[in-house]
Write a protein that holds these residues in place. Structure first.
Motif, short mmCIF file in Angstrom:
data_model
loop_
_atom_site.label_atom_id
_atom_site.label_comp_id
_atom_site.label_asym_id
_atom_site.label_seq_id
_atom_site.Cartn_x
_atom_site.Cartn_y
_atom_site.Cartn_z
N ILE A 97 0.88 -1.16 0.00
CA ILE A 97 0.00 0.00 0.00
C ILE A 97 0.92 1.22 0.00
CG2 ILE A 97 -1.90 1.23 1.12
CD1 ILE A 97 -2.42 -1.27 2.79
N PRO A 98 1.02 1.96 -1.09
CA PRO A 98 1.97 3.07 -1.14
C PRO A 98 1.82 4.03 0.03
CG PRO A 98 1.07 2.66 -3.31
CD PRO A 98 0.28 1.80 -2.36
N GLY A 99 2.93 4.32 0.69
CA GLY A 99 2.94 5.28 1.78
C GLY A 99 2.52 4.73 3.12
N GLN A 100 2.25 3.44 3.20
CA GLN A 100 1.80 2.86 4.47
C GLN A 100 2.69 1.69 4.87
OE1 GLN A 100 -2.38 2.18 5.08
NE2 GLN A 100 -2.97 3.70 3.54
N GLY A 101 2.75 1.43 6.18
CA GLY A 101 3.57 0.34 6.69
C GLY A 101 2.90 -1.01 6.60
N GLY A 102 1.58 -1.02 6.74
CA GLY A 102 0.84 -2.27 6.63
C GLY A 102 0.65 -2.67 5.18
N GLY A 103 0.10 -3.88 4.99
CA GLY A 103 -0.11 -4.39 3.65
C GLY A 103 -1.55 -4.70 3.36
N ARG A 104 -1.83 -5.00 2.09
CA ARG A 104 -3.21 -5.31 1.69
C ARG A 104 -3.19 -6.29 0.52
NH1 ARG A 104 -5.37 -0.26 -0.01
NH2 ARG A 104 -6.04 0.11 2.15
N LEU A 105 -4.11 -7.23 0.58
CA LEU A 105 -4.46 -8.06 -0.57
C LEU A 105 -5.93 -7.78 -0.88
CD1 LEU A 105 -2.60 -11.43 0.12
CD2 LEU A 105 -2.11 -9.77 -1.69
N CYS A 106 -6.16 -6.98 -1.89
CA CYS A 106 -7.52 -6.61 -2.27
C CYS A 106 -8.16 -7.74 -3.08
CB CYS A 106 -7.49 -5.32 -3.08
SG CYS A 106 -6.45 -5.44 -4.57
N ASP A 107 -9.45 -7.59 -3.40
CA ASP A 107 -10.15 -8.62 -4.16
C ASP A 107 -9.49 -8.87 -5.50
OD1 ASP A 107 -11.97 -8.89 -2.12
OD2 ASP A 107 -13.52 -7.64 -3.06
N ILE A 129 0.44 -4.41 14.27
CA ILE A 129 -0.30 -3.20 13.84
C ILE A 129 -0.06 -2.95 12.35
CG2 ILE A 129 -0.40 -0.69 14.09
CD1 ILE A 129 0.23 -1.10 17.07
N LEU A 130 1.11 -3.33 11.87
CA LEU A 130 1.47 -3.16 10.46
C LEU A 130 1.22 -4.47 9.70
CD1 LEU A 130 4.86 -1.27 10.94
CD2 LEU A 130 2.56 -0.28 10.65
N GLY A 131 0.10 -5.09 9.97
CA GLY A 131 -0.21 -6.39 9.41
C GLY A 131 -0.80 -6.32 8.01
N LEU A 132 -1.51 -7.38 7.64
CA LEU A 132 -2.00 -7.56 6.28
C LEU A 132 -3.51 -7.55 6.23
CD1 LEU A 132 -1.28 -8.27 3.27
CD2 LEU A 132 -1.56 -10.67 3.95
N GLU A 133 -4.09 -6.57 5.55
CA GLU A 133 -5.53 -6.59 5.26
C GLU A 133 -5.81 -7.66 4.20
OE1 GLU A 133 -7.04 -2.77 4.10
OE2 GLU A 133 -5.61 -1.72 5.39
N GLY A 134 -6.85 -8.43 4.45
CA GLY A 134 -7.20 -9.48 3.51
C GLY A 134 -6.60 -10.83 3.85
N ALA A 135 -6.03 -10.97 5.05
CA ALA A 135 -5.39 -12.22 5.44
C ALA A 135 -6.39 -13.37 5.50
CB ALA A 135 -4.66 -12.06 6.77
N ASP A 136 -7.59 -13.12 6.03
CA ASP A 136 -8.59 -14.18 6.12
C ASP A 136 -9.02 -14.63 4.73
OD1 ASP A 136 -8.47 -14.07 8.86
OD2 ASP A 136 -10.27 -12.83 9.09
N ALA A 137 -9.20 -13.68 3.83
CA ALA A 137 -9.58 -14.04 2.46
C ALA A 137 -8.45 -14.81 1.77
CB ALA A 137 -9.92 -12.78 1.67
N LEU A 138 -7.20 -14.43 2.05
CA LEU A 138 -6.07 -15.18 1.50
C LEU A 138 -6.08 -16.61 2.01
CD1 LEU A 138 -3.32 -15.44 0.04
CD2 LEU A 138 -2.26 -14.57 2.14
#
Length: 271
Positions: free
Chosen positions: A122-132, A168-177
């Motif tokens: 995620i540009p500019g952020q410490g955490g991550g994301r896996l979007c749909d 706190i800097l974890g991954l959004e979308g982990a459950d979906a992954l």
């Protein structure tokens, strides 16, 4: 087949030290030298994000120079400290970086174990994301070769660790992954970076793990409010060995140490 995973190199322009004290450039040189001196040389090197510190072109130029002694194929993915376009500019001959845009996600089918790379940036952020969109790509890409053992590489690990300030800097979308991974039994491992430590957990019927940094490590403090600290424990990398049936992981420590010494002489244990 032998995969080498190097992560969280955090190279800064001009060989500047990270946080005023961590000589990340020299430490990466030592890492590369260690890999090239292995008795069993890896077939592939995987670099799992936070390759540089600010995503700048001059940082990536130095990174490319430091990695030149590696003679085997290399595959890179971005972490939260990286910038996609600058990474692509620095490695123009790495065609896989352009396999899917705007994200750096790709599949490599040249080896007994398939490599699938995920982009959690995620540009500019410490955490991550896996979007749909990214997860749908993964699901369909895995479905293409259900009988081929597969190694998934990504920067942000998809699990909580107990390291409070890093969770706190974890991954959004982990459950979906996890739901996607659970549908594809050929996934042998999810090899991640970000945490600067060696950590393993069951995930989606497979195993998710993280690799030590080639430089500094996150302080091992499992209190929920643990401080955001690093330590200069010995740096390392990991070797993932495919024996034809299983992926077996070894953590290598970078440095010069006494030994090796024999256990026996003339067939007898040394007293």
């Amino acid at each position: 087949m032998l995969f080498c995973q190097i992560t969280d190199t955090h190279i800064k322009a001009g060989r500047k030290h990270a946080y005023g004290m961590v000589d990340t450039a020299t430490m990466l040189e030592h890492c590369v030298d260690s890999v090239m001196q292995l008795k069993q040389r890896p077939d592939v090197v995987l670099l799992t994000g936070d390759l540089v510190d600010y995503g700048r072109d001059d940082e990536y130029a130095l990174l490319a120079t430091l990695l030149k002694p590696l003679t085997m194929p290399m595959y890179l993915i971005p972490g939260n400290h990286d910038e996609r376009d600058a990474l692509r500019r620095a490695f123009p001959d790495h065609e896989y970086l352009y396999q899917w845009s705007p994200f750096i996600q790709y599949a490599i089918d040249d080896y007994p174990v398939r490599i699938i790379a995920l982009d959690t940036l995620i540009p500019g952020q410490g955490g991550g994301r896996l979007c749909d969109e990214r997860l749908q790509w993964l699901d369909s890409t895995l479905a293409e070769k259900p009988d081929t053992p597969t190694l998934v590489v990504m920067h942000h690990p998809p699990f909580r660790t107990g390291l409070g300030h890093m969770d706190i800097l974890g991954l959004e979308g982990a459950d979906a992954l996890e739901a996607v991974i659970s549908r594809h039994s050929q996934v042998e491992r999810l090899a991640c970076g970000h945490l600067h430590r060696s950590i393993q957990v069951r995930f989606g019927g497979s195993l998710a793990s993280t690799c030590p940094s080639s430089a500094h490590q996150i302080a091992l403090d499992l209190s929920a409010d643990g401080p955001d600290n690093f330590v200069l424990e010995p740096p390392g990398y990991q070797l993932h060995w495919w024996d034809g049936q299983r992926l077996v992981t070894h953590t290598a420590v970078i440095g010069s140490f006494p030994g090796p010494y024999p256990f026996r002489t003339d067939g007898k244990l040394i007293d």
